[in-house]
Design an enzyme around this catalytic site. Structure first.
Site, short mmCIF file in Angstrom:
data_model
loop_
_atom_site.label_atom_id
_atom_site.label_comp_id
_atom_site.label_asym_id
_atom_site.label_seq_id
_atom_site.Cartn_x
_atom_site.Cartn_y
_atom_site.Cartn_z
CD GLU A 62 -12.73 -9.25 -3.22
OE1 GLU A 62 -12.84 -7.94 -3.75
OE2 GLU A 62 -13.46 -10.38 -3.66
N PRO A 63 -7.84 -7.48 -1.92
CG PRO A 63 -6.55 -7.40 0.01
CD PRO A 63 -7.27 -8.11 -0.63
CE1 TYR A 95 -2.12 -7.58 -10.20
CE2 TYR A 95 -3.57 -9.06 -9.45
CZ TYR A 95 -2.36 -8.81 -9.70
OH TYR A 95 -1.32 -9.52 -8.91
CE LYS A 96 -13.03 -6.16 -9.54
NZ LYS A 96 -14.11 -6.23 -8.81
N GLY A 153 0.79 -1.11 0.03
CA GLY A 153 0.09 -0.14 -0.05
C GLY A 153 0.87 1.29 0.10
CD GLU A 209 -17.04 -14.84 -14.79
OE1 GLU A 209 -18.00 -15.28 -14.74
OE2 GLU A 209 -17.29 -13.51 -14.34
N GLY A 211 4.41 -1.92 -4.98
CA GLY A 211 3.53 -2.75 -5.99
C GLY A 211 3.40 -1.88 -7.25
#
Length: 160
Positions: free
Chosen positions: A126-127, A132-133, A94, A141, A98
């Site tokens: 989730e982090p 990546y979003k 954070g 999928e 990264g």
């Protein structure tokens, strides 16, 4: 705050510690069967099969992150860069290391004339998914990962 550079053979012990930290985070430390010696041979031997970058703290030079990649070939897309592992030690997450590592891998992808890059993320992470979003990443999928271990392959071949 951080320096991002190409990984060197002397970095492997620190990188291996990050790999073990990632395995613990992913609740699978017993799955790490690689070794420093194997990584040295596979990355710096006669036929290197991977490359990596490291993130160092600018003030101490301590390695706090890594991005390990290799190339794969897609019959549909051509040469692709595969980001195998992307790790920042927990205390530094954070803070921007990264982002710098990920963008360095994206630059490598383009410098090597790849048609794109790919990686995997655990569905509960989730982090990472949210990170990546931010890059407008596509999430596949319907694909199931498959693998065979060398010992199992040998058993099957011996019984043929």
């Amino acid at each position: 705050m951080y320096t991002i550079r190409k990984g060197e053979k002397s970095d492997i012990p620190a990188v291996f510690e990050l790999i073990k930290e990632l395995a613990l985070y992913e609740k699978a430390p017993e799955q790490v069967t690689n070794s420093i010696a194997m990584m040295e041979e596979d990355g710096f031997g006669k036929h290197p099969v991977y490359g990596f970058f490291v993130a160092e703290k600018a003030d101490t030079g301590k390695i706090i992150g890594t991005a390990i990649y290799y190339y794969r070939y897609s019959t549909w897309k051509g040469r692709r860069l595969y980001l195998e592992d992307y790790i920042v030690t927990e205390s530094e997450r954070g803070k921007g290391a990264g982002k710098l590592l990920f963008e360095k891998v994206m630059q490598q992808c383009m410098e090597d004339n790849c048609t794109g890059m790919m990686w995997q993320v655990l569905d509960w992470n989730e982090p990472a998914i949210n990170f990546y979003k931010k890059y407008d990443s596509e999430f596949d999928e319907g694909w199931i990962n498959c693998h065979l271990q060398a010992a199992d392959i040998q058993k099957m071949l011996d019984n043929m």
